[in-house]
Write an enzyme that holds these catalytic residues in place. Structure first.
Site, PDB file in Angstrom:
ATOM      1  N   ASP A 251       0.822  -1.204   0.000  1.00  0.00           N
ATOM      2  CA  ASP A 251       0.000   0.000   0.000  1.00  0.00           C
ATOM      3  C   ASP A 251       0.858   1.256   0.000  1.00  0.00           C
ATOM      4  O   ASP A 251       0.667   2.168  -0.812  1.00  0.00           O
ATOM      5  CB  ASP A 251      -0.906  -0.029   1.231  1.00  0.00           C
ATOM      6  CG  ASP A 251      -2.086   0.909   1.111  1.00  0.00           C
ATOM      7  OD1 ASP A 251      -2.382   1.335  -0.022  1.00  0.00           O
ATOM      8  OD2 ASP A 251      -2.718   1.214   2.131  1.00  0.00           O
TER       9      ASP A 251
ATOM     10  N   ASP B 279      -9.797  -1.579   2.366  1.00  0.00           N
ATOM     11  CA  ASP B 279      -9.750  -1.028   3.712  1.00  0.00           C
ATOM     12  C   ASP B 279     -10.689  -1.770   4.647  1.00  0.00           C
ATOM     13  O   ASP B 279     -10.595  -1.619   5.872  1.00  0.00           O
ATOM     14  CB  ASP B 279     -10.123   0.454   3.677  1.00  0.00           C
ATOM     15  CG  ASP B 279      -9.117   1.274   2.903  1.00  0.00           C
ATOM     16  OD1 ASP B 279      -7.939   0.907   2.923  1.00  0.00           O
ATOM     17  OD2 ASP B 279      -9.506   2.268   2.263  1.00  0.00           O
TER      18      ASP B 279
END
Length: 518
Positions: free
Chosen positions: A355, A433
């Site tokens: 990420d 997420d």
């Protein structure tokens, strides 16, 4: 697919502070009929009122047959009294907008609206010309002008222009947080309930395993090598999407259609099973069918088909996309199981590095300075995007929407009244997420089952840690005025809190080795 769009959590939420109120509202009224249209203006040049009550009322005069580059272009027979104090609507082109404004001002007009057939770009001029213009000035879409003729006919329409202020923090951030936390908590609880059902049915002595998972169709990640390969494939997929977006986007849409319809069926079927809704079974040759399953399948496929057909209708299709997205996340968390905490640590740590790299490092490797993750998740430039210098660019007419990856929850921004009128603005939350921390939450829920924790201490603590991680993400985003990769905060919060609970309860060895613990 689930991991794309991590940074999208905050990419759009920050827009409220960066917009500088360049969009405005044109409120038209005649008799009992009222309607509002999109305007684009320059706040530093010609400020507008902040509310409808404060806005000046102008008679609207349609002069869209002329460009008003010269006072002599006014149609013969137009009385000066009619021009005085009116909001003139003229056609764009032939001369710059400051010239049109000065001519309109010399004729005694109270305001100027330029109807444009091209993209609406924030009006600008040389700084020396700013002080010469003293009347409100804005651009409107020509297609909206044609709509006013149909709505109001030939009546004397009254016009008001205003630009409502936006809150620095949109209220929909609370709704987005609620969706994320509830989905993670529900997905974790569902995974634990399925584990309890497997153990009860198999009469096992605890821990669960691949054999029991195979019977239910669930997939266990138990090998570190498989986790590394999985993350490597995700990196490859993201890079391929960056270079071949126009082709692969349809592959992802097809995959999401099938996966979300299946996930929605699984969720609805579990709800009906929980409610004790029975069914009727019948056989055709050697095949056995359930009436309830057939009806559910038809409903779920129909919902997914509606989403596919109308996926670019921003005004309402986000509701279906969020419904399918929630079902997809729930089913993913229930189906994909991490066998022990060691695998959780390896997977979440690798994805955190993934990420951060694709969010913070790749902007230095791309030509336009935008991260690969944002470009892939948002797709081609959308209408209503912001350009340099807080400039606004709004399409003059409806355009064919660009295809976007279905990898985010979408929620309209509540406070962006003027912006939504021009082009609906969304806050976005990537499925990753929810899913990636959700896999750890699901493991904690299953571990509660293995150790017979009646208070579900591992599930509750991990959900609380996830909530705190999300809150910290939002706080850092607002304080730094920059988009943040959510996993940078969610992973440490959830991993450390889960490990702390296990250590405090003296179950760290069992928690670390999970289903293979003897």
């Amino acid at each position: 697919m689930a991991t794309l769009g991590f940074i999208l959590l905050s990419t759009i939420l920050l827009a409220a502070e960066k917009m500088n109120c360049q969009e405005a509202i044109l409120h038209l009224s005649y008799g009992g009929v009222q309607k509002e249209y999109c305007l684009v203006y320059n706040q530093s040049w010609t400020p507008l009122a902040r509310s409808l009550d404060q806005a000046v009322l102008f008679p609207l005069l349609n002069l869209s047959t002329i460009t008003l580059c010269d006072p002599s272009s006014v149609p013969p027979g137009t009385s000066p009294a009619l021009l005085n104090g009116s909001a003139l609507v003229v056609r764009g082109g032939e001369c710059n907008i400051s010239r049109k404004a000065l001519v309109a001002q010399s004729l005694g007009a109270g305001a100027l609206l330029v109807a444009s057939r091209t993209n609406l770009v924030t009006p600008s001029a040389n700084e020396s010309e700013y002080a010469k213009v003293h009347i409100p000035l804005a651009l409107m879409r020509y297609i909206d002008l044609l709509d006013t003729e149909q709505v109001f006919g030939g009546g004397q329409v009254q016009a008001q222009m205003f630009s409502p202020p936006q809150a620095a923090l949109d209220p929909n951030i609370a709704v987005m947080l609620l969706i994320a936390v509830c989905t993670v908590a529900l997905g974790g609880y569902w995974s634990g309930a399925c584990e309890r059902q497997r153990l009860t049915g198999a009469g096992a002595d605890g821990g669960g395993g691949e054999e029991k998972a195979a019977d239910s169709g669930d997939v266990f990640l138990y090998s570190p090598l498989k986790v590394v390969v999985f993350v490597g494939l995700m990196c490859l997929m993201l890079v391929l999407m960056y270079f071949f977006y126009s082709v692969l986007v349809y592959v992802f849409i097809s995959i999401f259609f099938l996966a979300s319809a299946t996930a929605l069926f699984s969720c609805f079927d579990a709800i009906l099973e929980l409610l004790g809704v029975g069914t009727v079974r019948f056989s055709v040759r050697r095949w056995e069918f359930s009436v309830r399953s057939l009806i559910l399948a038809a409903v779920c496929i129909s919902i997914a088909v509606v989403w596919v057909v109308y996926r670019n209708e921003d005004r309402w299709i986000w509701i279906l996309q969020d419904l399918l997205g929630i079902a997809f996340c729930l089913n993913f968390m229930k189906t994909i199981s991490l066998s022990n905490f060691k695998i959780c640590v390896i997977l979440l740590s690798l994805l955190l590095i993934y990420d951060v790299f694709f969010v913070f490092i790749t902007p230095y490797l791309t030509k336009n300075g935008v991260s690969i993750m944002v470009q892939v998740a948002l797709g081609p430039d959308a209408p209503g995007e912001k350009t340099q210098g807080n400039m606004v660019r709004i399409p003059a007419e409806p355009q064919t929407p660009s295809e976007k990856l279905p990898v985010v929850m979408r929620l309209p921004r509540f406070s962006a009244v003027a912006q939504n009128l021009c082009s609906l603005q969304f806050s976005l939350l990537g499925y990753g997420d929810i899913i990636i921390p959700g896999l750890l939450v699901a493991y904690c829920s299953r571990f509660d089952v293995w150790v017979n924790s009646s208070r579900k201490i591992y599930l509750v603590s991990c959900c609380i840690a996830y909530t705190l991680g999300m809150v910290v993400t939002f706080a850092v985003m607002l304080l730094t005025d920059s988009a943040q990769p959510a996993l940078l905060y969610l992973v440490p919060f959830t991993l450390l809190s889960s490990a702390a609970v296990a250590a405090r309860r003296g179950e760290m060895k069992h928690f670390w080795t999970g289903s293979v613990y003897q």
